[in-house]
Motif scaffolding. Structure first.
Motif, short mmCIF file in Angstrom:
data_model
loop_
_atom_site.label_atom_id
_atom_site.label_comp_id
_atom_site.label_asym_id
_atom_site.label_seq_id
_atom_site.Cartn_x
_atom_site.Cartn_y
_atom_site.Cartn_z
N GLU A 208 0.84 -1.20 0.00
CA GLU A 208 0.00 0.00 0.00
C GLU A 208 0.87 1.25 0.00
OE1 GLU A 208 -2.15 0.29 3.67
OE2 GLU A 208 -0.34 0.22 4.88
N GLN B 65 -7.29 -3.73 3.43
CA GLN B 65 -7.28 -2.30 3.12
C GLN B 65 -8.66 -1.67 3.30
OE1 GLN B 65 -4.45 -0.96 2.63
NE2 GLN B 65 -3.18 -2.72 2.11
N GLN C 205 -8.35 3.25 -0.06
CA GLN C 205 -7.01 2.72 -0.31
C GLN C 205 -7.06 1.79 -1.51
OE1 GLN C 205 -6.44 1.17 3.77
NE2 GLN C 205 -4.49 2.26 3.79
N CYS D 172 -2.31 -0.71 -4.86
CA CYS D 172 -2.63 -1.06 -3.48
C CYS D 172 -3.42 -2.37 -3.51
CB CYS D 172 -3.46 0.04 -2.82
SG CYS D 172 -3.83 -0.25 -1.08
#
Length: 253
Positions: A31, A75, A79, A85
């Motif tokens: 991420e 996540q 995100q 990500c």
């Protein structure tokens, strides 16, 4: 016995000659970390702390192996939309953990410490489920940055890519830190009192919370702060490893 505690670099020729008491599983995420830290920051840090802790544990006679880090984390909305990500579902993470435990159990290693580096990960229910299937296997989870009080080392630790993470990255991997490009890491909080007070919980939308993906100002980060904090965390985790192996039982009589 030669110390072989990093499975990322160890070879079977040496590992097969040793006896291992415990395994560490670093678990991070893939991420963004503001504009200045790498996507794999959570993996780098959990593995680095794990290696330092394993080295200290070896010095006390507790043979520990640090497994390669798992780069798949849970996540938040906001995100998942960001480039590259990667969001891993509960079932995905549970499947990975189950396969690792099954493999270690077959090999006679029955203590596993999950060393978590990503705040979005939670392993409690997975561990409870695995305790049913492997009653003689002890699985623990720890968030490495909670091993010692962070405010004793940092002015404003931050939650994500702030002073704490940036400083520890500067200690271990200074070549991967581009502090000159960092955003301010400003956070927008909840307007609902019950959410702000923690009465209720829901995942935050990262795009509404932060502009640069960071939460916490990294501008006061230093390598010296990161070194002091990392060493203190590793020492506490190493003591945990030693106690887990040397104590006869987990509970007071």
């Amino acid at each position: 016995m030669i110390k072989n505690f990093d499975l990322s670099t160890a070879n079977y020729g040496r590992v097969r000659k040793g006896e291992y008491h415990i395994a560490i599983l670093p678990w991070g995420a893939t991420e963004p970390h503001n504009y200045h830290l790498p996507y794999l920051t959570d993996c780098y840090l959990s593995q680095a702390i794990g290696l330092d802790a394993a080295r200290l544990a070896w010095e006390e006679g507790v043979h520990t192996m640090v497994l390669p880090p798992v780069p798949f984390g849970a996540q938040n909305p906001g995100q998942r939309e960001l480039p590259f990500c990667i969001h891993a579902r509960y079932e995905t993470q549970a499947g990975i953990l189950s396969d690792i435990v099954e493999s270690l159990d077959e090999q006679g290693i029955n203590i596993l410490l999950i060393l978590n580096g990503h705040g979005g990960n939670s392993f409690k229910n997975m561990i409870r489920d695995l305790a049913v299937d492997y009653p003689d296997f002890l699985i623990l989870s720890a968030e490495w940055w909670k091993a010692v009080p962070e405010k004793e080392y940092f002015d404003e630790p931050g939650e994500h890519a702030g002073e704490l993470e940036t400083s520890v990255m500067m200690h271990y991997f200074p070549h991967l830190v581009e502090l000159e490009h960092a955003g301010e890491g400003k956070q927008h909080g909840w307007t609902v009192d019950g959410l702000r007070k923690g009465i209720a919980w829901t995942p935050r939308n990262w795009l509404d919370v932060t502009k640069d993906t960071g939460i916490g100002d990294p501008s006061k980060s230093t390598r010296e702060k990161g070194k002091a904090f990392a060493e203190a965390c590793a020492q506490e985790i190493a003591q945990l490893l030693v106690d887990l192996v040397e104590k006869d039982q987990l509970y007071d009589k």
